[in-house]
Write an enzyme that holds these catalytic residues in place. Structure first.
Site, PDB file in Angstrom:
ATOM      1  N   ASP A   7      64.885  14.238  -1.165  1.00 34.30           N
ATOM      2  CA  ASP A   7      65.755  15.414  -1.199  1.00 34.30           C
ATOM      3  C   ASP A   7      65.220  16.476  -2.149  1.00 34.30           C
ATOM      4  O   ASP A   7      65.346  17.668  -1.881  1.00 34.30           O
ATOM      5  CB  ASP A   7      67.180  15.017  -1.606  1.00 34.30           C
ATOM      6  CG  ASP A   7      67.947  14.474  -0.414  1.00 34.30           C
ATOM      7  OD1 ASP A   7      67.867  15.081   0.661  1.00 34.30           O
ATOM      8  OD2 ASP A   7      68.599  13.422  -0.555  1.00 34.30           O
ATOM      9  N   GLU A  10      67.769  14.824  -7.655  1.00 35.53           N
ATOM     10  CA  GLU A  10      67.230  15.143  -6.335  1.00 35.53           C
ATOM     11  C   GLU A  10      67.611  16.556  -5.882  1.00 35.53           C
ATOM     12  O   GLU A  10      67.314  16.961  -4.765  1.00 35.53           O
ATOM     13  CB  GLU A  10      67.649  14.091  -5.301  1.00 35.53           C
ATOM     14  CG  GLU A  10      69.127  13.773  -5.260  1.00 35.53           C
ATOM     15  CD  GLU A  10      69.465  12.657  -4.264  1.00 35.53           C
ATOM     16  OE1 GLU A  10      68.639  12.323  -3.412  1.00 35.53           O
ATOM     17  OE2 GLU A  10      70.589  12.145  -4.350  1.00 35.53           O
ATOM     18  N   HIS A  70      65.281   4.454  15.225  1.00 35.72           N
ATOM     19  CA  HIS A  70      65.411   2.996  15.268  1.00 35.72           C
ATOM     20  C   HIS A  70      64.143   2.330  15.747  1.00 35.72           C
ATOM     21  O   HIS A  70      63.755   1.272  15.282  1.00 35.72           O
ATOM     22  CB  HIS A  70      66.544   2.608  16.210  1.00 35.72           C
ATOM     23  CG  HIS A  70      67.844   2.618  15.518  1.00 35.72           C
ATOM     24  ND1 HIS A  70      68.984   3.082  16.092  1.00 35.72           N
ATOM     25  CD2 HIS A  70      68.176   2.229  14.276  1.00 35.72           C
ATOM     26  CE1 HIS A  70      69.967   2.974  15.237  1.00 35.72           C
ATOM     27  NE2 HIS A  70      69.504   2.466  14.129  1.00 35.72           N
ATOM     28  N   CYS A  91      62.782   6.838  -6.864  1.00 31.86           N
ATOM     29  CA  CYS A  91      63.121   5.986  -5.723  1.00 31.86           C
ATOM     30  C   CYS A  91      62.935   6.691  -4.380  1.00 31.86           C
ATOM     31  O   CYS A  91      63.291   6.151  -3.347  1.00 31.86           O
ATOM     32  CB  CYS A  91      64.550   5.450  -5.857  1.00 31.86           C
ATOM     33  SG  CYS A  91      65.786   6.755  -5.907  1.00 31.86           S
TER      34      CYS A  91
HETATM   35  C1  PEP Z   1      65.761  10.666  -2.039  1.00 26.85           C
HETATM   36  O1  PEP Z   1      66.365  11.680  -1.700  1.00 26.85           O
HETATM   37  O2  PEP Z   1      64.583  10.673  -2.450  1.00 26.85           O
HETATM   38  C2  PEP Z   1      66.417   9.351  -1.953  1.00 26.85           C
HETATM   39  C3  PEP Z   1      65.865   8.265  -2.442  1.00 26.85           C
HETATM   40  O3  PEP Z   1      67.605   9.295  -1.311  1.00 26.85           O
HETATM   41  P1  PEP Z   1      67.759   9.301   0.291  1.00 26.85           P
HETATM   42  O4  PEP Z   1      66.377   9.211   0.886  1.00 26.85           O
HETATM   43  O5  PEP Z   1      68.611   8.139   0.596  1.00 26.85           O
HETATM   44  O6  PEP Z   1      68.402  10.620   0.510  1.00 26.85           O
HETATM   45 MG    MG Z   2      68.524  11.577  -1.425  1.00 28.26          MG
END
Ligand code: PEP
Ligand code: MG
Length: 579
Positions: free
Chosen positions: A463, A439, A195, A510
């Site tokens: 991931d 992922e 945080h 993403c």
């Molecule tokens: C990822 O795994 O790259 C992703 C965008 O999801 P999160 O970071 O929310 O696991």
């Molecule tokens: Mg992810």
């Protein structure tokens, strides 16, 4: 001159004097009470809780109006923790049963809770352990030093322009630091998704965490430079170094101004290729940051955040309202709502999945697996997303897909939900695009199979790297192995992009890699056309896109994919960036 290294969590450079905040964990004594004093001890415990509550309320009322809403929500979380029976009732029971002192009862209960949090897979929830620890320390301090509790007034003196060095900081401290215009802060503990780190970023305070020896080596008043981007803390810098950093500070201000002018410019390469630059968001409030950089839409809405920091689950209507708020704000731009990416965790779902200790949570019942396991959680979300699609351009995105069977089951559920909504006369977009996150390495290797049944793919590098390289993304000890440029990772990315091209569907990215300027040119060269990232990274990425010539990058990317060893590969990427 001494240089200490930690993890840079909030960019920017600060030059100033050290203010070392010494706040050791309280030593907790254990003693047995005579039976007639047990009631008094319970009273003493309740008074310490009450004092904690008024301290937090006082901090909350001092949050500047300009501060982002998540700051108040963190203090609210602490207030909620303070009301939780796990913190309030359980220690009282211990005091009565064991006839022990309140500090000891609270400490042992905190240790039990800490062990439960340790098992949690979701990084956000694991961070909750820190929140609970901070609340417990506050109450312990009140018990041990009832007249010496630190309030905002007491640490507010003379902090302006100073660099705060502390073993750890609570979110409440961070609010106060901002209020008092500190130049930067450095903590010995903490990680990039704590945080404190999140707050530092949103408040724009340069910060370094996990600088393990900082409190040991630095004395009050010592001259320091904080380089929040590189995670470097320079102690007693030479004159030439100070001059160099002052110049860098000016360059940063200049760069920020320059980037702001790009807000209205299109993200198009020199040779005319349009690139989608989208935003990742966690909560509806984040739409302000999205508008500030004029992102092309939301490429990842981490819907699970609506399920956190609360008791009980949000029902379909609450979810619907949250999604519609984002969808309306984005008007004709796409909003990609990712279905729940929760772990098997009672904190979030009110206990319906039990307390079983999961040996390897990252490989456990999370994300789409959990949703398929518990359709009572999944269907209301699908209904809410579909209903929201009547108000704008919504896309559904499924996280953590690892097999086609899983995908087929999700598609069936979406179809059944649509039928149900039609039957009850609810409006929705019948052609709502459905995409999947790539992922898990299994999905990346067989991306062509997924591409046949989906409208778009989105690569989650966070991931994907974790699973491909077998590196727990939360484990500091193996952080050094986390390499987005590992040939295995690049091949999986390239394979996914190829699968999208062959199937004629868009592929986005993403994960954090999409918002990291070190990788933009390579990803463009590999054929990525949609990047989704934290809004604060967007304009810098746009600048690179606008300076790039895709034809050139493609050639270089091909050479990088042929590179034999890691050093050569990293060098080629550096050369590409220096062009
Ligand atoms: C990822 O795994 O790259 C992703 C965008 O999801 P999160 O970071 O929310 O696991
Ligand atoms: Mg992810």
């Amino acid at each position: 001159m001494l240089i200490l290294h930690g993890t840079g969590v909030s960019n920017g450079i600060a030059i100033g004097k050290a203010y070392v905040m010494q706040r050791d964990h309280p030593e907790v004594p254990e003693y047995v009470l005579p039976a007639h004093l047990v009631d008094d001890e319970v009273e003493r415990f309740l008074r310490a809780i009450e004092l904690g509550r008024s301290q937090l309320q006082s901090i909350r009322s001092h949050i500047p109006k300009t501060a982002p809403p998540e700051i108040a929500s963190i203090i609210d979380t602490h207030l909620l923790i303070l009301e939780d029976t796990m913190i309030t009732d359980a220690p009282i029971e211990t005091i009565r049963q064991k006839q022990c002192n309140a500090e000891w009862a609270l400490k042992t209960q905190a240790e039990r809770l800490s062990a439960v949090f340790e098992q949690m897979e979701d990084p956000y929830l694991r961070n909750k352990k820190t929140d609970v620890g901070q609340v417990v320390d506050r109450v312990l301090n009140n018990l041990l030093r009832p007249s010496d509790h630190q309030t905002h007034e007491q640490i507010s003196d003379a902090l302006a322009g100073q660099i705060v060095i502390a073993a750890d900081l609570t979110p409440a401290d961070t609010v106060i630091l901002k209020h008092n215009r500190v130049a930067a802060f450095v903590t010995g503990l903490g990680g990039p998704i704590s945080h404190t780190a999140i707050l530092a970023r949103s408040l724009g305070i340069p910060a370094i965490v996990a600088a393990h020896n900082a409190t040991r080596y630095i004395r009050n008043g010592e001259e320091l430079i904080v380089d929040g981007k590189r995670g470097a803390l320079i102690v007693a810098p030479e004159k030439a170094v100070v001059a160099e950093y002052r110049q860098r500070q000016k360059d940063i201000v200049h760069l920020r101004r320059e980037l702001e002018t790009l807000k209205a410019s299109p993200a198009v390469t020199r040779d005319g290729h349009a690139i989608g630059l989208l935003a990742n968001i966690e909560l509806p409030e984040d739409i302000k940051a999205v508008a500030k950089v004029a992102a092309g839409g939301v490429g990842l809405y981490r819907s699970e955040f609506l399920f956190m920091n609360r008791r009980g689950l949000p029902d379909e209507d609450e979810q619907f309202k949250a999604y519609v708020r984002v969808v309306k704000a984005l008007a004709d731009k796409p909003v990609t709502i990712r279905t729940l990416d929760l772990g098997a965790d009672k904190q979030v779902d009110g206990g319906s999945h039990g307390n079983a200790v999961v040996t390897n949570p990252a490989l456990g019942l999370r994300a789409v697996r959990l949703c398929l396991h518990d359709t009572g959680l999944f269907i209301p979300q699908l209904r809410a997303i579909l209903r929201a699609s009547a108000h704008g351009r919504v896309q559904i995105m499924i996280p953590m897909l690892s097999s086609l069977d899983e995908l087929f089951r999700v598609l069936e559920l979406i179809e059944a939900t649509k039928t149900e909504l039609t039957r009850s006369g609810e409006k929705f977009d019948a052609d709502i695009p459905i995409g999947g996150m790539i992922e898990v390495p299994a999905a990346a290797v067989s991306a062509d199979l997924f591409a046949r049944h989906l409208d778009f793919l989105s690569i989650g590098t966070n991931d994907l790297i974790q699973y491909t390289l077998a590196i727990d993304r939360l484990d500091e000890a193996v952080n050094y192995l986390y390499d987005p440029l590992h040939p295995a990772v690049l091949r999986l990315i390239a394979n996914t992009l190829r699968a999208g091209r062959d199937a004629g569907i868009p592929v986005a990215m993403c994960g954090e890699m999409a918002g990291d300027p070190r990788y933009t040119r390579l990803l463009l060269g590999l054929g990525l056309t949609q990047f989704s990232m934290h809004p604060s990274a967007l304009l810098e990425i746009k600048k690179i896109v606008r300076e790039s010539t895709l034809a050139e990058l493609r050639e270089l990317a091909e050479r990088i994919m042929q590179a034999h060893d890691t050093r050569e590969l990293h060098q080629l990427v550096e050369d590409m960036n220096g062009m």
